[in-house]
Design an enzyme around this catalytic site. Structure first.
Site, PDB file in Angstrom:
ATOM      1  N   TYR A   1      20.203  -7.582 -20.900  1.00  0.00           N
ATOM      2  CA  TYR A   1      20.206  -6.535 -21.926  1.00  0.00           C
ATOM      3  C   TYR A   1      19.500  -7.015 -23.192  1.00  0.00           C
ATOM      4  O   TYR A   1      18.653  -6.306 -23.749  1.00  0.00           O
ATOM      5  CB  TYR A   1      21.640  -6.143 -22.242  1.00  0.00           C
ATOM      6  CG  TYR A   1      21.771  -5.048 -23.277  1.00  0.00           C
ATOM      7  CD1 TYR A   1      21.609  -3.715 -22.921  1.00  0.00           C
ATOM      8  CD2 TYR A   1      22.058  -5.347 -24.601  1.00  0.00           C
ATOM      9  CE1 TYR A   1      21.726  -2.707 -23.867  1.00  0.00           C
ATOM     10  CE2 TYR A   1      22.180  -4.352 -25.554  1.00  0.00           C
ATOM     11  CZ  TYR A   1      22.017  -3.034 -25.179  1.00  0.00           C
ATOM     12  OH  TYR A   1      22.123  -2.029 -26.123  1.00  0.00           O
TER      13      TYR A   1
ATOM     14  N   LYS B   1      16.005  -5.532 -24.994  1.00  0.00           N
ATOM     15  CA  LYS B   1      15.953  -4.980 -26.349  1.00  0.00           C
ATOM     16  C   LYS B   1      15.034  -5.796 -27.259  1.00  0.00           C
ATOM     17  O   LYS B   1      14.344  -5.234 -28.122  1.00  0.00           O
ATOM     18  CB  LYS B   1      17.366  -4.895 -26.941  1.00  0.00           C
ATOM     19  CG  LYS B   1      18.281  -3.926 -26.199  1.00  0.00           C
ATOM     20  CD  LYS B   1      17.711  -2.510 -26.169  1.00  0.00           C
ATOM     21  CE  LYS B   1      18.673  -1.516 -25.542  1.00  0.00           C
ATOM     22  NZ  LYS B   1      18.165  -0.132 -25.559  1.00  0.00           N
TER      23      LYS B   1
END
Length: 253
Positions: A159, A163
């Protein structure tokens, strides 16, 4: 001129991915409130339809399209649908995303690649599909995360990588498109907000937000909506290639 008028999006066409739940649903309400015409996209078509009916009851112009942003054909079809319905695209909000809390030692290649394909590749594919239909003065807002700037307190390597990559992609697209095409590209980086994703994190995530952020709490949807409207609207006409962090001070320690 009233300075607040710059935050309006009257008759502007906004493509919003990941609209069927969480922050995306809140963003749809905020964008409708300032006059935008909405093209809502997500994989869960029933939820999209219910949201569209709610917004239309309040007078908004809304169309929906089932879309998997990791599929290039779906991204192209979504952009085409927006143009067929409304003639142009003024704003793209790349909000579609998935989470992961798998320790890196147990993360599978398929799991890692699957998350990157939605959170990072999906944003690129959507930008690539929409940009040819966007006029000078248009805006792309990539919904990244404060975790692109600080180390996570939980195992979230895939994750975080997605990002952080999205923030880098934002700068690169701004460099390529803002001067030449007149398309501004910025990232919005939320901290911890009440959503389906954070609710799944349970008490440990809530306690971390309370302990690690200066304001000592989760954020509320309306505390993020203003930042989105700023980046999407003419109010930020001199802003491109940047990341706006809205995190209650989590990254300030």
């Amino acid at each position: 001129m009233n300075p607040l008028d710059a935050f309006r999006l009257d008759q502007k066409v906004v493509v919003l991915t990941g609209a069927s739940s969480g922050l995306g649903t809140g963003f749809a309400h905020a964008l409708a409130a300032v006059g935008a015409r909405l093209v809502l996209a997500a994989r869960r078509h029933e939820r999209l339809t219910a949201l569209a009916a709610e917004l239309q009851a309040g007078g908004a112009k809304v169309v929906v399209q089932r879309t998997d942003v990791s599929n290039p054909a779906d991204c192209t079809a979504l952009a085409r649908r927006a143009v067929e319905e409304f003639g142009t695209i003024d704003v793209l909000v790349n909000n579609a995303g998935v989470g992961s809390a798998v320790p890196s030692s147990r993360e599978t290649p398929a799991g890692f690649d699957g998350l990157i394909s939605v959170n990072l590749s999906g944003a690129f594919l959507m930008a690539q599909a929409c940009a040819p239909h966007m006029r000078p003065g248009s805006s792309i807002v990539n919904i990244a995360s404060v975790l692109a700037h600080v180390a996570p307190r939980f195992p979230q390597a895939a994750y975080v990588a997605s990002k952080a990559g999205l923030v880098g992609l934002t700068r690169a697209l701004a460099q390529e498109w803002s001067g030449r095409k007149g398309i501004r590209v910025n990232a919005l980086c939320p901290g911890y907000f009440h959503s389906e994703l954070t609710l799944a994190g349970g008490d440990a995530l809530r306690e971390n937000a309370e302990r690690e952020s200066i304001l000592g709490r989760f954020g509320e949807q309306e505390e993020l909506d203003g930042a989105l409207l700023f980046l999407a609207s003419p109010a930020s006409s001199y802003v491109t290639g940047t990341s706006l962090v809205v995190d209650g001070g989590l990254s300030a320690w």
